[in-house]
Design an enzyme around this catalytic site. Structure first.
Site, mmCIF file in Angstrom:
data_model
loop_
_atom_site.group_PDB
_atom_site.id
_atom_site.type_symbol
_atom_site.label_atom_id
_atom_site.label_comp_id
_atom_site.label_asym_id
_atom_site.label_seq_id
_atom_site.Cartn_x
_atom_site.Cartn_y
_atom_site.Cartn_z
ATOM 1 N N THR A 26 52.255 57.732 16.789
ATOM 2 C CA THR A 26 50.884 57.243 16.893
ATOM 3 C C THR A 26 50.547 56.530 15.588
ATOM 4 O O THR A 26 50.974 56.945 14.508
ATOM 5 C CB THR A 26 49.906 58.376 17.283
ATOM 6 O OG1 THR A 26 48.661 57.794 17.659
ATOM 7 C CG2 THR A 26 49.678 59.365 16.151
ATOM 8 N N CYS A 32 40.993 60.727 12.624
ATOM 9 C CA CYS A 32 41.582 61.402 13.775
ATOM 10 C C CYS A 32 42.700 62.340 13.304
ATOM 11 O O CYS A 32 43.207 62.208 12.198
ATOM 12 C CB CYS A 32 42.179 60.389 14.745
ATOM 13 S SG CYS A 32 40.984 59.196 15.347
ATOM 14 N N HIS A 49 46.574 62.424 19.898
ATOM 15 C CA HIS A 49 45.814 61.725 18.855
ATOM 16 C C HIS A 49 44.333 61.965 19.166
ATOM 17 O O HIS A 49 43.745 61.260 19.969
ATOM 18 C CB HIS A 49 46.162 60.225 18.924
ATOM 19 C CG HIS A 49 45.489 59.364 17.903
ATOM 20 N ND1 HIS A 49 46.103 58.259 17.360
ATOM 21 C CD2 HIS A 49 44.262 59.389 17.335
ATOM 22 C CE1 HIS A 49 45.279 57.664 16.513
ATOM 23 N NE2 HIS A 49 44.153 58.323 16.488
#
Lengths: 164, 208
Positions: A26, A32, A49
């Protein structure tokens, strides 16, 4: 991620699982959190994520991968379908940075911290041990998770590569 | 009345109004910037759209491209945040044009003066747009001082995305272009009001 045929890209507010020799990645985690789970016996990996800590606090919560609580439940289920055993799962996490140097009293501006706190709490509730983390600070991170051995690679601008 | 979904809320008419705000905003910004740098500054009418987060990252070179983000948080009647995004080279070039010092070898580094100039350019653009928005919605909007971050596009965009992620996976995206002495710089803004302020803006635009 170019050049790697078995690399699966997990978008923001997204999750996916794969078996060895699959690799999950990711890109550019900021506030995040990237939650990496793997089963070392069955060689199954899962990566989420997440953007926000808690689906229950939010009206628009239909995307389960967006929230730490619902993403983890969904990710474990998906990994179990690939043969993973919940009792063998181990977790590694990265992200939860504070991208701007706010003197933050506004709780929304420290969403990174809250994402990390929520992720740890939910992992604990689910009985999944957190064995490594690289969280906080003020820089973005790209991560890769290898289903073969659970290797969790972290790349940040100007800081080289770290392996958890 | 059913709660309006934030996903597909803006019609073309509403976007036209937001574009008009953008148009007034850029006119103010061009004047302000021109006065600050004592050079000719022009800005075309911006494109405004209600855009998926992923498209914004692609507009600034992809999720891992290194960009400069200038963020102000908003208080007053409209709360939330607004951000100005530029590619790394554009930021260095603007600074060079304004203060005359060439960009450093390590593009990730910004000198104190460079940083200050880039923050101020972002600040002027953001404040001009917010001034127009305040007028249209009959609101008081108080922007914070500008904060700058240099990092991967996704990481920087995660800050407004998690704010807007409470409602939708889209942001109000305003494409901007500045010409200083006929040198063009592309960038964009994202406007991220909180839920309450979002509905206030919608009401002002005549949407219920």
């Amino acid at each position: 991620m170019p050049g790697k045929a078995n690399m699966i890209v997990v978008g923001m507010a997204d999750l996916n699982a794969t078996k060895s020799p699959g690799v999950l990645t990711t890109l550019g985690l900021g506030s995040c959190v990237g939650i990496a789970l793997y089963d070392p016996h069955m060689k199954v990996a899962g990566l989420a994520h997440i953007m926000l800590p808690d689906s229950k606090a939010i009206h628009n919560n239909s995307n389960h991968a967006k929230f730490a609580d619902t993403a983890l439940v969904k990710l474990v289920a998906q990994m179990e379908r690939l043969g993973a055993k919940r009792a063998s799962l181990k977790a590694k996490i990265a992200g939860g940075a504070q991208m701007f140097a706010f003197n933050a009293t506004n709780e929304n501006l420290r969403v990174g911290d809250r994402n990390v706190e929520a992720t740890k709490r939910i992992l604990k509730e689910m009985g999944i041990p957190l064995i490594a983390e690289e969280t906080g600070a003020s820089f973005g991170r790209t991560v890769e998770l290898y289903a073969e051995d659970g290797k969790f690679l972290i790349k940040a601008i100007g800081q080289g590569i770290r392996v958890l | 009345m059913a709660k309006t979904s934030a996903e597909n809320i803006f019609s073309d008419d509403h976007l036209d109004i937001l574009k008009e705000i953008g148009s007034m905003g850029t006119a103010h910004a061009a004047t302000a910037l021109s006065t600050m740098v004592n050079k000719k500054v022009t800005m075309p009418v911006p494109n405004v759209s209600w855009t998926d987060f992923h498209n914004i990252a692609n507009f600034v070179g992809g999720p891992e491209n290194i960009i400069v983000g200038i963020l102000v948080s908003l208080s007053g009647n409209i709360q939330g945040m607004m951000m100005h995004l530029m590619e790394l080279d554009a930021a260095h070039n603007i600074a060079e044009l304004i203060i005359g010092t060439p960009p450093p070898k390590d593009k990730l580094n910004f000198g104190v003066m460079e940083r200050s100039v880039i923050e101020e350019v972002g600040n002027i653009m953001l404040s001009s747009y917010l001034g127009s928005l305040a007028g249209l919605t009959n609101s008081q909007i108080k922007p914070s001082i500008p904060y700058m971050s240099v990092d991967m596009a996704n990481a920087i965009l995660s800050v407004p995305a998690s704010e807007f992620g409470r409602m939708a996976d889209k942001m109000l995206f305003i494409e901007s272009q500045i010409s200083i002495e006929n040198v063009k710089f592309s960038g964009c803004f994202v406007l991220v009001p909180n839920l309450h302020s979002f509905y206030r803006i919608l009401r002002a635009l005549g949407v219920e």
